[in-house]
Design a protein around this motif. Structure first.
Motif, short mmCIF file in Angstrom:
data_model
loop_
_atom_site.label_atom_id
_atom_site.label_comp_id
_atom_site.label_asym_id
_atom_site.label_seq_id
_atom_site.Cartn_x
_atom_site.Cartn_y
_atom_site.Cartn_z
N VAL A 59 0.81 -1.21 0.00
CA VAL A 59 0.00 0.00 0.00
C VAL A 59 0.86 1.28 0.00
O VAL A 59 0.49 2.30 -0.57
N PHE A 60 2.05 1.19 0.65
CA PHE A 60 2.81 2.42 0.94
C PHE A 60 3.93 2.70 -0.05
O PHE A 60 4.55 1.78 -0.58
N THR A 61 4.19 4.01 -0.24
CA THR A 61 5.36 4.45 -1.00
C THR A 61 6.04 5.58 -0.21
O THR A 61 5.38 6.30 0.54
N TRP A 62 7.35 5.74 -0.37
CA TRP A 62 8.07 6.82 0.32
C TRP A 62 7.85 8.15 -0.38
O TRP A 62 7.81 8.20 -1.61
N GLU A 76 3.48 7.38 2.15
CA GLU A 76 2.18 7.75 1.58
C GLU A 76 1.36 6.48 1.40
O GLU A 76 1.87 5.50 0.85
N PRO A 77 0.09 6.48 1.85
CA PRO A 77 -0.77 5.30 1.59
C PRO A 77 -1.32 5.34 0.16
O PRO A 77 -2.53 5.34 -0.07
N THR A 78 -0.40 5.32 -0.78
CA THR A 78 -0.71 5.56 -2.19
C THR A 78 -1.74 4.58 -2.73
O THR A 78 -2.62 4.96 -3.53
N TYR A 79 -1.63 3.33 -2.32
CA TYR A 79 -2.54 2.29 -2.84
C TYR A 79 -3.48 1.80 -1.74
O TYR A 79 -3.73 0.60 -1.59
#
Ligand code: SF4
Ligand code: F3S
Length: 103
Positions: A59-62, A76-79
């Motif tokens: 789910v997360f990206t820096w 960031e909870p991008t997905y």
């Protein structure tokens, strides 16, 4: 830790990377909460990384946050739409910066 009722107690002030942002924000020192279903309090996150490394569905990206007093990057909870509610990230974060749904 993160306020689980942030969506009642805070105002949505915009969007970054396709993710809702809840204020107050005053960058670079104050960055608010990012996300809805999977929410990360950017002002608590210390970039531990356990959430990102262990989420089974990535789910997360820096994202870089230079000048923030706690850490110069955040997750960031991008997905967040792909979250399967396993609660691993909620349990593993050392500073309790993540809320998933009503947890
Ligand atoms: Fe990933 Fe589980 Fe956290 Fe959802 S609850 S973001 S699936 S670790
Ligand atoms: Fe931040 Fe906690 Fe993840 S400190 S990087 S939200 S484990």
């Amino acid at each position: 830790g993160i306020d689980p009722n942030f969506d009642d107690n805070r105002e949505r002030v915009g969007e970054e990377n396709g993710v809702d942002v809840w204020g107050p924000v005053d960058p670079p020192e104050q960055l608010g909460i990012h996300g809805v279903h999977v929410a990360v309090d950017y002002d608590l996150c210390v970039a531990d990384g356990a959430c990102l490394q262990n989420c089974p569905v990535d789910v997360f990206t820096w994202v870089d946050t230079p000048g923030h007093p706690e850490s110069d990057r955040k997750v960031e909870p991008t997905y967040e739409d792909q979250c399967i509610d396993c609660m691993l990230c909620v349990d593993i974060c050392p500073v309790d910066a993540i809320d998933v749904d009503g947890s």
